[in-house]
Design a protein around this motif. Structure first.
Motif, PDB file in Angstrom:
ATOM      1  N   THR A   2     158.122  52.415 153.669  1.00  0.00           N
ATOM      2  CA  THR A   2     158.035  50.527 153.719  1.00  0.00           C
ATOM      3  C   THR A   2     158.513  50.391 154.601  1.00  0.00           C
ATOM      4  O   THR A   2     159.531  51.089 154.815  1.00  0.00           O
ATOM      5  CB  THR A   2     158.659  50.727 151.573  1.00  0.00           C
ATOM      6  N   ILE A   3     157.794  49.788 155.046  1.00  0.00           N
ATOM      7  CA  ILE A   3     158.495  49.116 156.323  1.00  0.00           C
ATOM      8  C   ILE A   3     159.262  47.441 155.529  1.00  0.00           C
ATOM      9  O   ILE A   3     158.031  46.376 155.427  1.00  0.00           O
ATOM     10  CB  ILE A   3     157.947  48.305 157.601  1.00  0.00           C
ATOM     11  N   ASN A   4     160.435  47.214 155.361  1.00  0.00           N
ATOM     12  CA  ASN A   4     161.027  45.965 155.311  1.00  0.00           C
ATOM     13  C   ASN A   4     161.605  45.298 156.323  1.00  0.00           C
ATOM     14  O   ASN A   4     161.287  43.752 156.027  1.00  0.00           O
ATOM     15  CB  ASN A   4     162.132  46.695 155.197  1.00  0.00           C
ATOM     16  N   ASP A   5     161.048  45.289 157.488  1.00  0.00           N
ATOM     17  CA  ASP A   5     161.583  44.622 158.419  1.00  0.00           C
ATOM     18  C   ASP A   5     160.438  43.225 159.233  1.00  0.00           C
ATOM     19  O   ASP A   5     158.961  44.520 159.149  1.00  0.00           O
ATOM     20  CB  ASP A   5     161.895  45.191 160.156  1.00  0.00           C
ATOM     21  N   THR A   8     158.566  43.816 162.240  1.00  0.00           N
ATOM     22  CA  THR A   8     157.350  45.309 162.618  1.00  0.00           C
ATOM     23  C   THR A   8     156.329  44.779 161.613  1.00  0.00           C
ATOM     24  O   THR A   8     154.717  45.226 162.564  1.00  0.00           O
ATOM     25  CB  THR A   8     158.337  46.591 162.099  1.00  0.00           C
ATOM     26  N   ARG A   9     157.268  44.104 160.038  1.00  0.00           N
ATOM     27  CA  ARG A   9     155.554  44.264 160.240  1.00  0.00           C
ATOM     28  C   ARG A   9     154.358  43.534 160.486  1.00  0.00           C
ATOM     29  O   ARG A   9     152.758  43.812 160.139  1.00  0.00           O
ATOM     30  CB  ARG A   9     155.627  43.720 157.688  1.00  0.00           C
TER      31      ARG A   9
END
Length: 67
Positions: A2-5, A8-9
């Motif tokens: 999981t990418i929370n930034d 970046t997403r």
């Protein structure tokens, strides 16, 4: 994973969208729907001249267009 930034997403989503757009552009060029690809437009902006470009110019322009 999981990418929370959000940055970046957003960058990943933009790069994937650009790759799909470039694929469509190359296919449309091969079929004859258009005379210029997205990489050609990028190359015109980068090099300041009109096509034809060399293969190395096209590859660099495509990378710049995607990223």
């Amino acid at each position: 994973m999981t990418i929370n930034d959000r940055f970046t997403r957003g960058w990943i989503a933009g790069a994937l969208g650009s790759i799909l757009g470039s694929i469509w552009s190359f296919l449309a060029y091969q079929v004859g729907f258009t005379t210029l690809r997205l990489s050609d437009w990028s190359a015109i902006l980068i090099y300041g001249r009109i096509p034809p470009f060399s293969l190395a110019d096209e590859v660099y322009a495509t990378i710049v267009d995607v990223l």
